[in-house]
Design an enzyme around this catalytic site. Structure first.
Site, short mmCIF file in Angstrom:
data_model
loop_
_atom_site.label_atom_id
_atom_site.label_comp_id
_atom_site.label_asym_id
_atom_site.label_seq_id
_atom_site.Cartn_x
_atom_site.Cartn_y
_atom_site.Cartn_z
N SER A 40 -3.09 -7.74 2.58
CA SER A 40 -3.36 -7.66 3.86
C SER A 40 -3.76 -9.15 4.53
O SER A 40 -3.73 -9.27 5.60
CB SER A 40 -4.18 -6.64 4.23
OG SER A 40 -3.72 -5.37 3.99
N ARG A 95 -2.26 -5.87 -8.64
CA ARG A 95 -1.19 -6.68 -8.66
C ARG A 95 -1.45 -8.04 -9.71
O ARG A 95 -0.58 -8.24 -10.55
CB ARG A 95 -1.18 -7.67 -7.27
CG ARG A 95 -0.80 -6.67 -6.00
CD ARG A 95 -1.23 -7.23 -4.90
NE ARG A 95 -2.88 -7.50 -4.83
CZ ARG A 95 -3.49 -7.65 -3.75
NH1 ARG A 95 -3.03 -7.87 -2.64
NH2 ARG A 95 -4.71 -7.76 -3.67
N HIS A 130 0.94 -1.38 -0.03
CA HIS A 130 0.08 0.03 -0.11
C HIS A 130 1.06 1.42 -0.12
O HIS A 130 0.62 1.90 -0.80
CB HIS A 130 -0.69 0.04 1.29
CG HIS A 130 -1.93 -1.08 1.31
ND1 HIS A 130 -1.96 -1.79 2.63
CD2 HIS A 130 -2.93 -1.32 0.52
CE1 HIS A 130 -3.10 -2.60 2.42
NE2 HIS A 130 -3.59 -2.41 1.17
N LYS A 188 -16.15 -7.94 4.58
CA LYS A 188 -14.79 -8.44 5.19
C LYS A 188 -14.67 -8.23 6.61
O LYS A 188 -15.83 -7.37 7.24
CB LYS A 188 -13.88 -7.44 4.76
CG LYS A 188 -13.29 -7.56 3.32
CD LYS A 188 -12.03 -6.82 3.14
CE LYS A 188 -11.70 -7.09 1.67
NZ LYS A 188 -10.28 -6.06 1.11
O1 PNS Z 1 -10.35 -2.67 -1.44
P1 PNS Z 1 -11.12 -3.04 -0.26
O2 PNS Z 1 -10.29 -2.90 0.92
O3 PNS Z 1 -12.14 -4.05 -0.06
O4 PNS Z 1 -11.81 -1.44 -0.37
C1 PNS Z 1 -12.74 -1.05 0.81
C2 PNS Z 1 -13.49 0.16 0.33
C3 PNS Z 1 -14.23 0.63 1.80
C4 PNS Z 1 -12.50 1.43 0.13
C5 PNS Z 1 -14.37 0.07 -0.75
O5 PNS Z 1 -15.09 -1.15 -0.33
C6 PNS Z 1 -15.19 1.34 -0.93
O6 PNS Z 1 -14.86 2.05 -1.77
N1 PNS Z 1 -16.52 1.46 -0.32
C7 PNS Z 1 -17.19 2.60 -0.41
C8 PNS Z 1 -18.55 2.26 -1.21
C9 PNS Z 1 -18.48 2.22 -2.73
O7 PNS Z 1 -18.44 3.45 -3.31
N2 PNS Z 1 -18.26 1.15 -3.37
C10 PNS Z 1 -17.93 1.17 -4.79
C11 PNS Z 1 -18.85 1.41 -5.91
S1 PNS Z 1 -20.14 0.15 -6.06
#
Ligand code: PNS
Length: 165
Positions: free
Chosen positions: A126, A89, A16, A40
């Site tokens: 992670s 990745r 990250h 998650k």
């Molecule tokens: O990659 P990650 O760790 O699963 O990301 C988590 C997070 C909270 C950044 C992601 O789920 C997010 O952007 N959530 C906000 C809701 C949203 O806008 N989702 C995408 C559009 S459908």
């Protein structure tokens, strides 16, 4: 230009940090948005993930860390960010991120820039860090010292419980 690097950061890793550092070099102003993905289970609370991400990025100029709630595109708009930055990745990352990029462009008119993970961190996740940590393994090669220390602190009472039990 302001960019958003969104993620769960549970916990933040060298992978990250590599993407965040490179995004700061390109865009100058980066918001690390620490959010919650309802699919998650988290090791660290949102407050802890924000705190660890802030400590880990404190030495990178132009980077700030904020909790992310609601839709990413609304969060981006409310903070004046014009672009979302994602690290890639594997091909599977691309398949998922392409769908997200299309949705975020359609819903919020925001561009997504995808940076290839640097080779050193190209398979780091992670999820794997949490897996190693759950068995008391050493994750210090993959995460900043502040995170490794916190993982040791979280693991220590459980070790004691196991020893006591
Ligand atoms: O990659 P990650 O760790 O699963 O990301 C988590 C997070 C909270 C950044 C992601 O789920 C997010 O952007 N959530 C906000 C809701 C949203 O806008 N989702 C995408 C559009 S459908």
């Amino acid at each position: 230009m302001t960019a958003i690097c969104p993620g769960s950061f549970d916990p933040i890793t060298h992978g990250h940090l590599d993407v965040i550092r490179r995004a700061a070099g390109i865009f100058g102003d980066v918001i690390v948005g620490v959010g919650r993905n309802s699919a998650k289970n988290y090791l660290f609370s949102l407050d802890e993930r924000v705190e660890l991400a802030a400590a880990a990025t404190a030495d990178i100029p132009g980077v700030r860390v904020l909790p992310l709630s609601g839709l990413l595109v609304d969060f981006a708009r409310s903070h004046g960010a014009q672009v979302i930055v994602k690290g890639l990745r594997f091909a599977s990352d691309f398949d998922f991120e392409l769908q997200m990029a299309h949705l975020n462009a359609a819903v919020g008119g925001i561009e997504t820039v995808m940076l290839p993970a640097s080779s050193q961190w190209s398979t780091l996740s992670s999820t794997m860090i949490r897996e190693i940590a759950s068995f008391g393994g050493d994750v210090s090669a993959f995460v900043p010292a502040v995170v490794a220390d916190r993982i040791r602190a979280v693991a220590a009472p459980q070790d004691k419980e196991r020893a006591d039990g």
